[in-house]
Design an enzyme around this catalytic site. Structure first.
Site, PDB file in Angstrom:
ATOM      1  N   VAL A  95       0.612  -1.299  -0.055  1.00 33.13           N
ATOM      2  CA  VAL A  95      -0.125   0.042  -0.365  1.00 33.13           C
ATOM      3  C   VAL A  95       0.899   1.368   0.324  1.00 33.13           C
ATOM      4  O   VAL A  95       0.704   2.204  -1.072  1.00 33.13           O
ATOM      5  CB  VAL A  95      -0.696   0.259   0.982  1.00 33.13           C
ATOM      6  CG1 VAL A  95      -2.078   0.900   1.784  1.00 33.13           C
ATOM      7  CG2 VAL A  95      -2.042  -1.156   0.939  1.00 33.13           C
TER       8      VAL A  95
ATOM      9  N   SER B 280      -8.695  -2.327   7.585  1.00 35.72           N
ATOM     10  CA  SER B 280      -8.895  -3.771   6.443  1.00 35.72           C
ATOM     11  C   SER B 280     -10.739  -3.266   6.596  1.00 35.72           C
ATOM     12  O   SER B 280     -11.572  -3.215   7.528  1.00 35.72           O
ATOM     13  CB  SER B 280      -8.130  -4.003   7.228  1.00 35.72           C
ATOM     14  OG  SER B 280      -8.769  -5.585   6.656  1.00 35.72           O
ATOM     15  N   SER B 281     -11.356  -4.099   6.162  1.00 36.91           N
ATOM     16  CA  SER B 281     -12.339  -4.751   5.700  1.00 36.91           C
ATOM     17  C   SER B 281     -12.743  -5.222   7.046  1.00 36.91           C
ATOM     18  O   SER B 281     -14.200  -5.408   7.699  1.00 36.91           O
ATOM     19  CB  SER B 281     -12.971  -5.415   4.787  1.00 36.91           C
ATOM     20  OG  SER B 281     -12.735  -6.036   3.986  1.00 36.91           O
ATOM     21  N   CYS B 282     -11.831  -6.038   8.222  1.00 36.72           N
ATOM     22  CA  CYS B 282     -12.092  -7.174   8.701  1.00 36.72           C
ATOM     23  C   CYS B 282     -12.507  -6.651  10.120  1.00 36.72           C
ATOM     24  O   CYS B 282     -13.123  -7.766  10.966  1.00 36.72           O
ATOM     25  CB  CYS B 282     -11.118  -8.098   8.594  1.00 36.72           C
ATOM     26  SG  CYS B 282      -9.500  -7.503   9.357  1.00 36.72           S
TER      27      CYS B 282
ATOM     28  N   TYR C 104      -6.059  -8.322  14.648  1.00 39.71           N
ATOM     29  CA  TYR C 104      -5.969  -7.245  13.722  1.00 39.71           C
ATOM     30  C   TYR C 104      -7.021  -6.301  13.493  1.00 39.71           C
ATOM     31  O   TYR C 104      -6.403  -5.473  13.560  1.00 39.71           O
ATOM     32  CB  TYR C 104      -5.771  -8.478  12.414  1.00 39.71           C
ATOM     33  CG  TYR C 104      -5.179  -6.843  10.998  1.00 39.71           C
ATOM     34  CD1 TYR C 104      -3.661  -6.785  10.872  1.00 39.71           C
ATOM     35  CD2 TYR C 104      -6.226  -6.994  10.370  1.00 39.71           C
ATOM     36  CE1 TYR C 104      -3.980  -5.837  10.092  1.00 39.71           C
ATOM     37  CE2 TYR C 104      -5.676  -6.329   9.058  1.00 39.71           C
ATOM     38  CZ  TYR C 104      -4.724  -5.442   9.741  1.00 39.71           C
ATOM     39  OH  TYR C 104      -4.613  -4.404   8.523  1.00 39.71           O
TER      40      TYR C 104
ATOM     41  N   LYS D 168      -6.839  -2.260  14.585  1.00 41.04           N
ATOM     42  CA  LYS D 168      -7.576  -1.783  13.810  1.00 41.04           C
ATOM     43  C   LYS D 168      -8.960  -0.443  14.195  1.00 41.04           C
ATOM     44  O   LYS D 168      -8.120   0.759  13.730  1.00 41.04           O
ATOM     45  CB  LYS D 168      -7.374  -1.803  11.945  1.00 41.04           C
ATOM     46  CG  LYS D 168      -6.420  -2.721  11.599  1.00 41.04           C
ATOM     47  CD  LYS D 168      -5.958  -1.499  10.906  1.00 41.04           C
ATOM     48  CE  LYS D 168      -4.185  -1.681  10.565  1.00 41.04           C
ATOM     49  NZ  LYS D 168      -3.033  -0.471  10.324  1.00 41.04           N
TER      50      LYS D 168
ATOM     51  N   LEU E  32      -6.595  -6.364  -0.777  1.00 36.78           N
ATOM     52  CA  LEU E  32      -6.338  -6.215  -2.092  1.00 36.78           C
ATOM     53  C   LEU E  32      -5.134  -6.986  -2.103  1.00 36.78           C
ATOM     54  O   LEU E  32      -4.820  -7.730  -2.055  1.00 36.78           O
ATOM     55  CB  LEU E  32      -5.546  -4.318  -0.966  1.00 36.78           C
ATOM     56  CG  LEU E  32      -5.850  -3.074  -0.527  1.00 36.78           C
ATOM     57  CD1 LEU E  32      -5.312  -2.635   0.756  1.00 36.78           C
ATOM     58  CD2 LEU E  32      -6.108  -2.626  -1.453  1.00 36.78           C
TER      59      LEU E  32
ATOM     60  N   HIS F  29      -1.634 -13.457   1.245  1.00 41.79           N
ATOM     61  CA  HIS F  29      -3.524 -13.568   1.070  1.00 41.79           C
ATOM     62  C   HIS F  29      -3.373 -14.801   0.181  1.00 41.79           C
ATOM     63  O   HIS F  29      -2.689 -14.559  -0.607  1.00 41.79           O
ATOM     64  CB  HIS F  29      -3.722 -11.945   0.656  1.00 41.79           C
ATOM     65  CG  HIS F  29      -4.203 -11.285   2.143  1.00 41.79           C
ATOM     66  ND1 HIS F  29      -3.302 -10.266   2.591  1.00 41.79           N
ATOM     67  CD2 HIS F  29      -4.861 -11.722   3.456  1.00 41.79           C
ATOM     68  CE1 HIS F  29      -3.651 -10.093   3.777  1.00 41.79           C
ATOM     69  NE2 HIS F  29      -3.984 -11.134   4.306  1.00 41.79           N
TER      70      HIS F  29
HETATM   71  P1  GDP Z   1      -9.264 -12.787   4.406  1.00 44.97           P
HETATM   72  O1  GDP Z   1      -9.658 -12.403   3.131  1.00 44.97           O
HETATM   73  O2  GDP Z   1      -9.142 -11.589   5.623  1.00 44.97           O
HETATM   74  O3  GDP Z   1      -9.704 -14.225   5.003  1.00 44.97           O
HETATM   75  O4  GDP Z   1      -8.055 -12.997   4.572  1.00 44.97           O
HETATM   76  P2  GDP Z   1      -6.775 -14.559   2.772  1.00 44.97           P
HETATM   77  O5  GDP Z   1      -7.174 -13.517   2.036  1.00 44.97           O
HETATM   78  O6  GDP Z   1      -5.815 -15.196   3.722  1.00 44.97           O
HETATM   79  O7  GDP Z   1      -8.143 -16.115   2.702  1.00 44.97           O
HETATM   80  C1  GDP Z   1      -9.623 -15.467   1.166  1.00 44.97           C
HETATM   81  C2  GDP Z   1      -9.868 -17.196   1.696  1.00 44.97           C
HETATM   82  O8  GDP Z   1      -9.299 -17.371   0.565  1.00 44.97           O
HETATM   83  C3  GDP Z   1     -10.189 -18.104   2.516  1.00 44.97           C
HETATM   84  O9  GDP Z   1     -11.840 -18.054   2.279  1.00 44.97           O
HETATM   85  C4  GDP Z   1      -9.428 -18.750   2.592  1.00 44.97           C
HETATM   86  O10 GDP Z   1      -9.381 -19.946   2.782  1.00 44.97           O
HETATM   87  C5  GDP Z   1      -9.420 -18.871   0.792  1.00 44.97           C
HETATM   88  N1  GDP Z   1      -7.894 -19.066   0.360  1.00 44.97           N
HETATM   89  C6  GDP Z   1      -8.069 -20.398  -0.809  1.00 44.97           C
HETATM   90  N2  GDP Z   1      -6.286 -20.628  -0.702  1.00 44.97           N
HETATM   91  C7  GDP Z   1      -5.498 -19.293  -0.856  1.00 44.97           C
HETATM   92  C8  GDP Z   1      -4.587 -20.028  -0.122  1.00 44.97           C
HETATM   93  O11 GDP Z   1      -3.561 -20.286  -0.644  1.00 44.97           O
HETATM   94  N3  GDP Z   1      -4.337 -18.776   0.691  1.00 44.97           N
HETATM   95  C9  GDP Z   1      -4.746 -18.014   2.114  1.00 44.97           C
HETATM   96  N4  GDP Z   1      -4.295 -17.329   2.594  1.00 44.97           N
HETATM   97  N5  GDP Z   1      -5.882 -18.368   0.809  1.00 44.97           N
HETATM   98  C10 GDP Z   1      -6.367 -19.196   0.930  1.00 44.97           C
END
Ligand code: GDP
Length: 317
Positions: free
Chosen positions: A16, A108-110, A137, A141, A167, A180
């Protein structure tokens, strides 16, 4: 924000912060202040105090944060809470003490409740329980956001915050476990194609819905808001930044597979957590202010994949 003003971008090496620096440079802002974390540990109050007293920035984009995907957040909640709380409290506090005109905190939207109404308006903050996989986290925030509001109320500052969707883009973290989903899958599909593998594993059921925003679009929104939005406009509320569109993780995996050119199968590993079922931002407030995203998801994935190919290996943190 005057073109000659001292603008501190905290976290300028991250995805970012580096996007905000690119956008500021493109607009010819002349005095961008940067410090790498090795030079300035923002968790140390006396270091931050000295830095602000020496540099006296007029504007601050607070992008420095400890971030990570669903597994990193679940495995290191104490680090996520401590680092983010300390960074935010130190920077925001010193900003107020040294008279920073305007500060923007990136969140973050979380921060919104796990079962928030969808799409999630800014006002649903603190109306329900948080998603457990990123609670630490999110609490950090929320504290940063609320600290800005407290300063605005008590001292009349104009410190604002923005809450972006998930992002992705240049300078992302491609760590296989701690990143992510979008960068993780770019890497996994790329490596599978390289090895001629028959299948790629995607975590969870593939059913959760997520909204993805290209980081250069976020940077554009941040500069727009820094110039056109003050805390008093919306009564101390944060501003959501997103596209207002969502895809399932399964659909995202198909798109990445196509962009990367992988021809095998996709396998879902339901033993891995899904996280929150849905987190679509309500972006009407930002739309009313006059900003809209530019980069569609497929185009953004192409740009991100190009960045990955140019820097593969370099960006693992
Ligand atoms: P979130 O949006 O805070 O849940 O963060 P993430 O980007 O880590 O995960 C988003 C979604 O993608 C979740 O449902 C994960 O289970 C799924 N996902 C699928 N494959 C992957 C991977 O290889 N890495 C991550 N981080 N998430 C994954």
């Amino acid at each position: 924000m005057e073109k000659s003003a001292g603008i501190y971008v905290a976290g300028h090496r991250g995805m970012v912060g580096s996007a905000i620096v690119r956008a500021l440079e493109a607009k010819e802002y002349a005095k961008i202040i940067k410090r790498a974390s090795k030079e300035l540990d923002l968790r140390r109050q006396e270091h931050v105090e000295r830095f602000f007293a020496d540099e006296m920035p007029e504007y601050v984009f607070l992008c420095a944060a400890k971030v990570g995907g669903i597994i990193a957040n679940s495995a290191y909640p104490a680090d996520f809470m401590y680092d983010n709380m300390m960074i935010q409290m130190n920077v925001i506090h010193e900003a107020e003490k040294t008279g920073v005109k305007k500060l923007m905190l990136l969140g973050s939207s979380c921060i919104y409740p796990r079962m928030a109404p969808q799409p999630m308006p800014e006002r649903c903050l603190l109306t329900g329980e948080l998603e457990k996989t990123n609670e630490a986290y999110a609490l950090a925030k929320i504290s940063g956001l609320k600290y800005c509001c407290c300063l605005n109320t008590q001292y009349g500052t104009d410190y604002i915050s923005v809450m972006p969707a998930n992002l992705y883009g240049p300078n992302d973290n491609y760590h296989p476990q701690h990143s992510h989903v979008l960068p993780a899958l770019i890497r996994r599909f790329h490596e599978a194609k390289d090895r001629d593998a028959k299948k790629v594993t995607v975590w969870g059921t593939g059913k959760p819905l997520r909204e993805f925003l290209y980081v250069d679009d976020l940077a554009s929104a941040c500069i727009f808001l820094m110039q056109n939005y003050g805390q008093s406009d919306l009564g101390n509320e944060t501003v959501n930044v997103g596209t207002g569109k969502e895809v399932t993780i399964g659909e995202l995996a198909e798109l990445i597979k196509k962009v990367v050119g992988f021809e095998g199968e996709i396998d879902f590993d339901a033993s891995k957590p899904d996280g929150t079922p849905r987190k679509l931002l309500d972006v009407r407030k930002l739309a009313k202010l006059g900003w809209r995203y530019k980069t569609e998801l497929e185009e953004g994935i192409r740009l991100a994949y190009r960045d990955f190919l140019q820097g593969a290996g370099r960006v693992e943190r």
